[in-house]
Design a protein around this motif. Structure first.
Motif, PDB file in Angstrom:
ATOM      1  N   LEU A 145      12.053  34.405 -20.396  1.00 43.80           N
ATOM      2  CA  LEU A 145      10.607  34.581 -20.531  1.00 43.80           C
ATOM      3  C   LEU A 145       9.982  34.924 -19.183  1.00 43.80           C
ATOM      4  N   ARG A 146      10.445  34.255 -18.150  1.00 43.86           N
ATOM      5  CA  ARG A 146       9.926  34.564 -16.803  1.00 43.86           C
ATOM      6  C   ARG A 146      10.248  36.002 -16.433  1.00 43.86           C
ATOM      7  N   LEU A 147      11.463  36.427 -16.735  1.00 44.55           N
ATOM      8  CA  LEU A 147      11.872  37.789 -16.385  1.00 44.55           C
ATOM      9  C   LEU A 147      11.078  38.830 -17.172  1.00 44.55           C
ATOM     10  N   LEU A 148      10.669  38.483 -18.399  1.00 49.33           N
ATOM     11  CA  LEU A 148       9.856  39.416 -19.175  1.00 49.33           C
ATOM     12  C   LEU A 148       8.551  39.747 -18.448  1.00 49.33           C
ATOM     13  N   LEU A 149       8.043  38.762 -17.701  1.00 48.93           N
ATOM     14  CA  LEU A 149       6.797  38.990 -16.973  1.00 48.93           C
ATOM     15  C   LEU A 149       6.989  39.849 -15.739  1.00 48.93           C
ATOM     16  N   ASN A 150       8.237  40.180 -15.432  1.00 52.84           N
ATOM     17  CA  ASN A 150       8.502  41.128 -14.351  1.00 52.84           C
ATOM     18  C   ASN A 150       8.289  42.567 -14.785  1.00 52.84           C
ATOM     19  N   PHE A 151       8.116  42.784 -16.094  1.00 52.59           N
ATOM     20  CA  PHE A 151       7.769  44.124 -16.566  1.00 52.59           C
ATOM     21  C   PHE A 151       6.296  44.350 -16.234  1.00 52.59           C
ATOM     22  N   GLN A 152       6.039  44.995 -15.105  1.00 53.20           N
ATOM     23  CA  GLN A 152       4.665  45.188 -14.658  1.00 53.20           C
ATOM     24  C   GLN A 152       4.576  46.366 -13.702  1.00 53.20           C
ATOM     25  N   LEU A 153       3.360  46.852 -13.558  1.00 50.44           N
ATOM     26  CA  LEU A 153       3.048  47.858 -12.552  1.00 50.44           C
ATOM     27  C   LEU A 153       2.360  47.150 -11.391  1.00 50.44           C
ATOM     28  N   ASN A 154       1.942  47.895 -10.402  1.00 47.62           N
ATOM     29  CA  ASN A 154       1.267  47.275  -9.254  1.00 47.62           C
ATOM     30  C   ASN A 154      -0.035  46.588  -9.648  1.00 47.62           C
ATOM     31  N   ASP A 155      -0.676  47.100 -10.699  1.00 52.68           N
ATOM     32  CA  ASP A 155      -2.013  46.603 -11.035  1.00 52.68           C
ATOM     33  C   ASP A 155      -2.119  45.952 -12.401  1.00 52.68           C
ATOM     34  N   ARG A 156      -1.013  45.797 -13.126  1.00 47.26           N
ATOM     35  CA  ARG A 156      -1.114  45.209 -14.460  1.00 47.26           C
ATOM     36  C   ARG A 156       0.251  44.821 -15.006  1.00 47.26           C
ATOM     37  N   PHE A 157       0.237  43.850 -15.927  1.00 51.04           N
ATOM     38  CA  PHE A 157       1.439  43.498 -16.680  1.00 51.04           C
ATOM     39  C   PHE A 157       1.621  44.496 -17.817  1.00 51.04           C
ATOM     40  N   LEU A 158       2.853  44.776 -18.139  1.00 44.47           N
ATOM     41  CA  LEU A 158       3.145  45.657 -19.269  1.00 44.47           C
ATOM     42  C   LEU A 158       3.278  44.877 -20.574  1.00 44.47           C
ATOM     43  N   LEU A 159       3.287  43.566 -20.473  1.00 46.26           N
ATOM     44  CA  LEU A 159       3.462  42.727 -21.654  1.00 46.26           C
ATOM     45  C   LEU A 159       2.664  41.436 -21.479  1.00 46.26           C
ATOM     46  N   THR A 160       2.016  41.001 -22.553  1.00 48.34           N
ATOM     47  CA  THR A 160       1.341  39.706 -22.548  1.00 48.34           C
ATOM     48  C   THR A 160       2.167  38.738 -23.382  1.00 48.34           C
ATOM     49  N   LEU A 161       2.503  37.604 -22.803  1.00 51.56           N
ATOM     50  CA  LEU A 161       3.312  36.583 -23.460  1.00 51.56           C
ATOM     51  C   LEU A 161       2.423  35.418 -23.880  1.00 51.56           C
ATOM     52  N   ILE A 162       2.475  35.062 -25.174  1.00 47.97           N
ATOM     53  CA  ILE A 162       1.717  33.924 -25.690  1.00 47.97           C
ATOM     54  C   ILE A 162       2.701  32.904 -26.241  1.00 47.97           C
ATOM     55  N   LEU A 163       2.628  31.688 -25.705  1.00 46.76           N
ATOM     56  CA  LEU A 163       3.485  30.598 -26.155  1.00 46.76           C
ATOM     57  C   LEU A 163       2.654  29.609 -26.961  1.00 46.76           C
ATOM     58  N   LEU A 164       3.092  29.323 -28.186  1.00 41.87           N
ATOM     59  CA  LEU A 164       2.431  28.353 -29.047  1.00 41.87           C
ATOM     60  C   LEU A 164       3.403  27.209 -29.316  1.00 41.87           C
ATOM     61  N   GLY A 165       2.916  25.966 -29.228  1.00 38.39           N
ATOM     62  CA  GLY A 165       3.843  24.875 -29.497  1.00 38.39           C
ATOM     63  C   GLY A 165       3.203  23.506 -29.439  1.00 38.39           C
ATOM     64  N   GLN A 166       4.006  22.524 -29.767  1.00 35.85           N
ATOM     65  CA  GLN A 166       3.583  21.141 -29.705  1.00 35.85           C
ATOM     66  C   GLN A 166       3.514  20.684 -28.244  1.00 35.85           C
ATOM     67  N   PRO A 167       2.902  19.529 -27.965  1.00 34.52           N
ATOM     68  CA  PRO A 167       2.662  19.116 -26.577  1.00 34.52           C
ATOM     69  C   PRO A 167       3.896  19.113 -25.684  1.00 34.52           C
ATOM     70  N   GLU A 168       5.082  18.843 -26.254  1.00 33.63           N
ATOM     71  CA  GLU A 168       6.288  18.818 -25.418  1.00 33.63           C
ATOM     72  C   GLU A 168       6.616  20.178 -24.821  1.00 33.63           C
ATOM     73  N   LEU A 169       6.013  21.242 -25.345  1.00 31.32           N
ATOM     74  CA  LEU A 169       6.218  22.567 -24.758  1.00 31.32           C
ATOM     75  C   LEU A 169       5.758  22.586 -23.308  1.00 31.32           C
ATOM     76  N   ARG A 170       4.659  21.901 -23.021  1.00 35.63           N
ATOM     77  CA  ARG A 170       4.143  21.876 -21.647  1.00 35.63           C
ATOM     78  C   ARG A 170       5.177  21.297 -20.688  1.00 35.63           C
ATOM     79  N   THR A 171       5.856  20.234 -21.122  1.00 29.25           N
ATOM     80  CA  THR A 171       6.883  19.614 -20.285  1.00 29.25           C
ATOM     81  C   THR A 171       8.044  20.569 -20.059  1.00 29.25           C
ATOM     82  N   LYS A 172       8.442  21.262 -21.126  1.00 26.55           N
ATOM     83  CA  LYS A 172       9.567  22.195 -21.001  1.00 26.55           C
ATOM     84  C   LYS A 172       9.226  23.345 -20.060  1.00 26.55           C
ATOM     85  N   VAL A 173       8.022  23.878 -20.195  1.00 22.03           N
ATOM     86  CA  VAL A 173       7.622  24.998 -19.333  1.00 22.03           C
ATOM     87  C   VAL A 173       7.478  24.533 -17.888  1.00 22.03           C
ATOM     88  N   ASP A 174       6.905  23.367 -17.680  1.00 24.22           N
ATOM     89  CA  ASP A 174       6.689  22.870 -16.319  1.00 24.22           C
ATOM     90  C   ASP A 174       7.993  22.559 -15.609  1.00 24.22           C
TER      91      ASP A 174
END
Length: 266
Positions: free
Chosen positions: A145-174
């Motif tokens: 997921l982090r590497l997906l955000l490397n798809f970008q130009l100098n001035d913008r991302f080429l992809l927007t990532l939206i993560l939906l989940g239960q509260p434990e998602l925050r712990t996993k991402v952090d």
């Protein structure tokens, strides 16, 4: 005869399915929706929406997709069950974007990059929504997921990532600081208040075709007490309440019927 006929409804009002026609625009849900829209339209890269089980994350995301993300402007990939390994995860993204690509991991990455650039040239934004993201078991997916955000130009991302989940998602991402630091918009959905539960029940009844008041104020309070304001629990109790009220030939739903429905739903 279904209870819908008895109560003068055109459809069942409390189905636990993500039907945008029954999206209730509570203050909290609207704030969550607006944050998602802002992140997408401003191309912020990554957004995370969390909430307890049954608080309406999936319905909110389907409302976002159907009512705000037109096919002309957005190319959307929705992954409802992200329990893949890393390679299959990337293949699923391409499949959801309508790209037919096999081969090595590098071939898949190149195909995704080409598709993102093609969308850029067409003035279409690419959006990847991952529902139930807390169910990711292969921790290497968070690095993907982090590497997906490397798809970008100098001035913008080429992809927007939206993560939906239960509260434990925050712990996993952090636990992955390089990903966590890129999640620039976060919002947590809370259960409804007692007043919002009453408005929610009225809203869904009207959306289903009700032409009169059926639940008394005391019944609304009982539904709140039984559900804790969690929309999915409200739906379960209210649906069973309408069934019992129909079977007992009630004209109005009072608190005693709600109590009976709650006991039967346990």
């Amino acid at each position: 005869m279904h209870y819908e006929d008895y109560w003068g409804l055109k459809k069942a009002p409390f189905e636990n399915v993500p039907d945008p026609r029954f999206y209730y625009p509570s203050t909290r849900h609207e704030e969550g929706l607006h944050r998602l829209l802002y992140g997408i339209e401003a191309r912020k890269g990554s957004i995370m929406l969390t909430g307890e089980v049954g608080c309406g994350k999936t319905l909110l995301s389907r409302t976002l997709i159907q009512q705000h993300l037109s096919n002309e402007r957005y190319d959307l990939a929705l992954i409802a069950n992200p329990s893949f390994d890393a390679t299959d995860f990337m293949k699923e993204i391409l499949y959801q974007l309508g790209v037919n690509q096999s081969g090595s991991k590098l071939d898949i990455v190149h195909a995704l990059n080409d598709h993102l650039l093609e969308n850029l040239n067409k003035r279409r934004d690419t959006v990847l929504i991952i529902d139930e993201a807390e169910s990711i078991v292969d921790v290497t997916l968070f690095e993907e997921l982090r590497l997906l955000l490397n798809f970008q130009l100098n001035d913008r991302f080429l992809l927007t990532l939206i993560l939906l989940g239960q509260p434990e998602l925050r712990t996993k991402v952090d636990a992955f600081p390089q990903l966590s630091q890129r999640v620039v918009i976060r919002y947590h959905l809370m259960p409804f208040s007692a007043e919002e539960v009453a408005d929610y029940v009225d809203f869904r009844m009207q959306a289903a075709g009700a032409s009169r008041v059926i639940f008394t104020p005391e019944a609304m309070q009982e539904i709140y007490d039984a559900s804790g304001g969690v929309p999915r629990k409200v739906n379960t109790v209210a649906d069973l309440t309408l069934l019992i009220g129909f079977m007992e030939q009630c004209r109005l739903i009072g608190p005693e019927v709600v109590k009976k429905a709650f006991m039967e739903s346990q």
